[in-house]
Design a protein around this motif. Structure first.
Motif, mmCIF file in Angstrom:
data_model
loop_
_atom_site.group_PDB
_atom_site.id
_atom_site.type_symbol
_atom_site.label_atom_id
_atom_site.label_comp_id
_atom_site.label_asym_id
_atom_site.label_seq_id
_atom_site.Cartn_x
_atom_site.Cartn_y
_atom_site.Cartn_z
ATOM 1 N N ALA A 298 -13.713 -48.054 22.328
ATOM 2 C CA ALA A 298 -15.143 -47.969 22.050
ATOM 3 C C ALA A 298 -15.396 -47.282 20.705
ATOM 4 N N LEU A 299 -14.669 -46.206 20.450
ATOM 5 C CA LEU A 299 -14.814 -45.507 19.166
ATOM 6 C C LEU A 299 -14.439 -46.410 18.008
ATOM 7 N N SER A 300 -13.357 -47.188 18.191
ATOM 8 C CA SER A 300 -12.932 -48.105 17.140
ATOM 9 C C SER A 300 -14.005 -49.155 16.863
ATOM 10 N N THR A 301 -14.611 -49.689 17.946
ATOM 11 C CA THR A 301 -15.672 -50.698 17.789
ATOM 12 C C THR A 301 -16.879 -50.110 17.071
ATOM 13 N N VAL A 302 -17.271 -48.907 17.470
ATOM 14 C CA VAL A 302 -18.443 -48.259 16.862
ATOM 15 C C VAL A 302 -18.191 -47.970 15.386
ATOM 16 N N ARG A 303 -16.987 -47.519 15.046
ATOM 17 C CA ARG A 303 -16.686 -47.195 13.640
ATOM 18 C C ARG A 303 -16.627 -48.455 12.777
ATOM 19 N N ASN A 304 -16.142 -49.550 13.360
ATOM 20 C CA ASN A 304 -16.158 -50.813 12.615
ATOM 21 C C ASN A 304 -17.594 -51.279 12.360
ATOM 22 N N LYS A 305 -18.438 -51.125 13.372
ATOM 23 C CA LYS A 305 -19.847 -51.479 13.194
ATOM 24 C C LYS A 305 -20.496 -50.572 12.142
ATOM 25 N N LYS A 306 -20.083 -49.315 12.133
ATOM 26 C CA LYS A 306 -20.618 -48.361 11.143
ATOM 27 C C LYS A 306 -20.235 -48.789 9.729
ATOM 28 N N LYS A 307 -18.992 -49.268 9.572
ATOM 29 C CA LYS A 307 -18.557 -49.740 8.248
ATOM 30 C C LYS A 307 -19.387 -50.945 7.803
ATOM 31 N N GLU A 308 -19.654 -51.875 8.735
ATOM 32 C CA GLU A 308 -20.462 -53.058 8.391
ATOM 33 C C GLU A 308 -21.850 -52.653 7.925
ATOM 34 N N ASP A 313 -25.759 -51.382 3.465
ATOM 35 C CA ASP A 313 -26.526 -50.364 2.727
ATOM 36 C C ASP A 313 -26.084 -50.311 1.263
ATOM 37 N N ASN A 314 -24.777 -50.334 1.028
ATOM 38 C CA ASN A 314 -24.265 -50.290 -0.348
ATOM 39 C C ASN A 314 -24.639 -51.544 -1.128
ATOM 40 N N HIS A 315 -24.585 -52.687 -0.445
ATOM 41 C CA HIS A 315 -24.954 -53.939 -1.106
ATOM 42 C C HIS A 315 -26.416 -53.911 -1.560
#
Length: 680
Positions: A298-308, A313-315
């Motif tokens: 779950a943490l891995s999924t949430v962190r991947n979503k955070k990166k997206e 935001d950066n774009h």
């Protein structure tokens, strides 16, 4: 779509993906009258139940089943005792006819079922275990080939069934510590499946699922047809509903799923499973398929979503544009969720939430669907009825089924699942007994068993010995009480009614069927009733009479037990009367005169001042009055005219003489009634 159930053994359901689910009925708990603290306790129990499952799947069902009104009424007949049994049977039969004409043969009864995927413990790797697993795989393969070729029988390894049965015992022990549960059996599964496939009109308790099996040393065989038998109906899939035809009727069914949750669900006040029982005048069913995502994943999924989201935001920043509010809000939510998962080490849950709405025609189905959408919309939950996915969502309700579609998954926490109020209901009365009406919120019939009061019977709801009828003027308080007393007498009880307003004086005429068991005692101010309420007359035991005489005379004279001068004198005179052959309150006055002191004469004069005041002569006898209030009938009514009771706000020192006498009489009558109750 392929039917998911491969085999059923007790409360275990095996599917074609080699998964095994254990199903239980969660006995509904009364949620209506819980304090906020008690609601949070229930919430925490359910949250822990969900959170302790670190892996696997959970399937929860709320189904609108049917219970037989006739069967309930017949069970009520078994509660009847006493001399009015035949009349009671006749009244219950008349009741049953009226209820069936008004409601139908059955009424809606919501039940809660929950299933857990069983995961076998990790076994030590050995040649023996590897050999056993290989044999099981070969048997499954051979069974699958035979099924494809022959299509007649399904076979299951007895060893595999026993392994899962041991795991189920551990699960049951864990569940029963927090909730009342009942293991499902084949009849439960048969009813659930037939209900989903449009079969109605069969009471839950009367349903029987014939599922014959053939046992050998190592395998169990069951006909494939018998597994499929509850699904026998014709289903036509339309874009937004199913048309289900059985031999008896045609049903139109629509399925909703959650598109998005646009706001916070505050607890308490968002218990969907609880409130939708009261909200809708028609039955609906709900399914929750929950897949548990372990904390690390779950943490891995949430962190991947955070990166997206950060990339978006950066774009936007690089393009010299402002980041949309949706991205900003999503980033905040992801950060909060990441922190929560990291600290609590809890799992995440992939929730597929499906609602089933049915009706007899399309117009009614549309109306019901609109009502369901509005209800969920008020809770900030947006529902969607997907085009062309009705049959797939239908399959999610079937025990041991898998999630049909991933497009409408909601990632939630154990707090969210616990806050939905699964298992919560409003329970009034008992399962059978005296029919007193129906619950306005749920529409369910309400039955009472007054005989259960304060008996310590496990599971009973009627525990209070006393009852209060509260409401506005003309709201039906007296009628409700009269009806309850009437039926309690029919069921074998004996009743004493104090009727100060003489409202029940014509009951012998208006209730001719039980007139021979009605005794009306009318205590008027006539000379012939003199002394009938004297403690020495109305009570049989001299010791009880003495205690009541002390209570009455101290109440009328205002002499306190703390009065060291007057109370001992009065107490001595009452004791002398108790020990004499003839006993009565008038003789207490004579004993005080015989004492021949200033204090005794003062007390005697005070008591004597009440003797000839209005209806006070009912309390004073000369020792030669016989008890004429015979309470050997089933229903006894004591009428005392002209009682004047003080207001609740009036202090004792402000009571008028009439109010003092009225209260004194009620003290005598209530003491007598209580003694009568103990004798009976």
């Amino acid at each position: 779509m392929a039917y998911p159930i491969k085999y059923i053994e007790n409360n275990l359901v095996f599917n074609h993906d080699s998964e095994c689910f254990a199903y239980y009925e969660l006995i509904p708990y009364n949620y209506s009258f819980l304090s906020p603290e008690e609601k949070f306790q229930v919430h925490d129990n359910f949250r822990q139940l969900v959170a302790q499952n670190r892996d696997g799947k959970i399937h929860a069902l709320q189904l609108a089943t049917e219970s037989s009104i006739r069967a309930t009424q017949e069970r009520s007949k078994k509660e009847i005792t006493g001399k009015l049994k035949e009349i009671a049977y006749q009244k219950i039969d008349e009741q049953t006819k009226a209820l069936v004409d008004m409601i139908g043969d059955n009424q809606v009864d919501y039940r809660f079922f929950i299933g857990f995927k069983l995961l076998l413990n990790e076994q030590e790797v050995s040649v023996k275990n590897i050999k056993q697993e290989l044999l099981n795989a070969i048997q499954d393969f051979i069974g699958g080939v035979n099924h494809k070729l022959m299509g007649d029988f399904v076979s299951m390894s007895d060893g595999e069934i026993q392994r899962f049965a041991k795991m189920e015992q551990l699960l049951e022990s864990k569940l029963s510590r927090r909730f009342k549960i009942r293991k499902l059996e084949k009849n439960d599964f048969g009813y659930i499946i037939e209900h989903l496939y449009g079969h109605t009109g069969i009471p839950y308790e009367d349903y029987d699922y014939h599922l014959p099996k053939k046992y050998t040393d190592k395998e169990v065989f069951v006909k494939h047809f018998d597994i499929l038998k509850p699904t026998r109906s014709l289903i036509e899939e339309k874009q937004r509903y199913l048309k289900i035809q059985t031999e008896e009727e045609t049903t139109f069914v629509a399925y909703f799923t959650i598109n998005s949750i646009v706001g916070e669900l505050d607890f308490p006040s968002s218990e969907i499973f609880y409130y939708q029982q009261q909200q809708f005048s028609f039955p609906i069913d709900t399914s929750m398929n929950v897949e548990i995502v372990a904390n690390k994943k779950a943490l891995s999924t949430v962190r991947n979503k955070k990166k997206e989201l950060k990339d978006l935001d950066n774009h936007a920043w690089e393009s010299d544009n402002e980041t949309s509010n949706n991205v900003v809000e999503a980033l905040d939510s992801v950060n909060e969720l990441e922190t929560s998962l990291d600290q609590s080490k809890e799992s995440m849950y992939k929730l597929s939430y499906v609602i089933r709405v049915s009706a007899k025609d399309l117009d009614e189905l549309k109306r019901r669907c609109d009502e369901v959408k509005d209800f969920y919309d008020d809770l900030s939950i947006k529902l969607v009825r997907p085009f062309g996915d009705m049959l797939g969502l239908h399959s999610e309700f079937i025990p041991a089924s898998k999630r049909y579609i991933n497009d409408y998954i909601q990632y939630v926490t154990s707090d969210f699942l616990a806050g939905l109020g699964f298992g919560a209901t409003q329970m009034l009365g008992e399962n059978e007994g005296i029919y007193v009406g129906y619950n306005l919120d749920t529409g369910r019939n309400v039955y009472l068993k007054p005989s259960l009061a304060s008996q310590g019977v496990k599971g009973s709801i009627t525990n209070a010995l006393a009852s209060a009828f509260i409401g506005s003027l003309g709201g039906g308080k007296s009628f409700s009480n009269n009806m309850l007393v009437y039926y309690a007498v029919l069921f074998g009880g004996q009743a004493v009614i104090v009727d100060p307003k003489a409202e029940r004086g014509r009951w012998k005429e208006t209730l001719p069927e039980i007139a021979h068991e009605i005794n009306i005692v009318n205590l008027t101010s006539e000379e012939e009733n003199k002394g009938l309420l004297d403690p020495y007359v109305i009570l049989k035991k001299p010791k009880d009479s003495e205690s009541l005489a002390i209570d009455i005379l101290t109440f009328l004279t205002g002499i306190s037990s703390r009065d060291s001068e007057k109370f001992p004198v009065l107490r001595k005179a009452i004791r002398s009367v108790t020990q004499s052959k003839h006993r009565g309150l008038l003789l207490v006055i004579d004993e005080l005169r015989n004492e021949d002191t200033a204090i005794s004469h003062n007390i005697a004069d005070h008591i004597e001042s009440f003797v000839d005041y209005d209806f006070a002569h009912l309390l004073f006898s000369d020792g030669y009055v016989n008890q004429s209030i015979s309470l050997d009938k089933q229903l006894n009514i004591i009428q005392v005219a002209d009682l004047v009771l003080p207001d609740a706000e009036t202090g004792f020192e402000e009571y008028t003489t009439m109010e003092l006498l009225s209260v004194a009489m009620l003290i005598v009558i209530s003491t007598f009634a209580f003694a009568y109750m103990l004798i009976k």
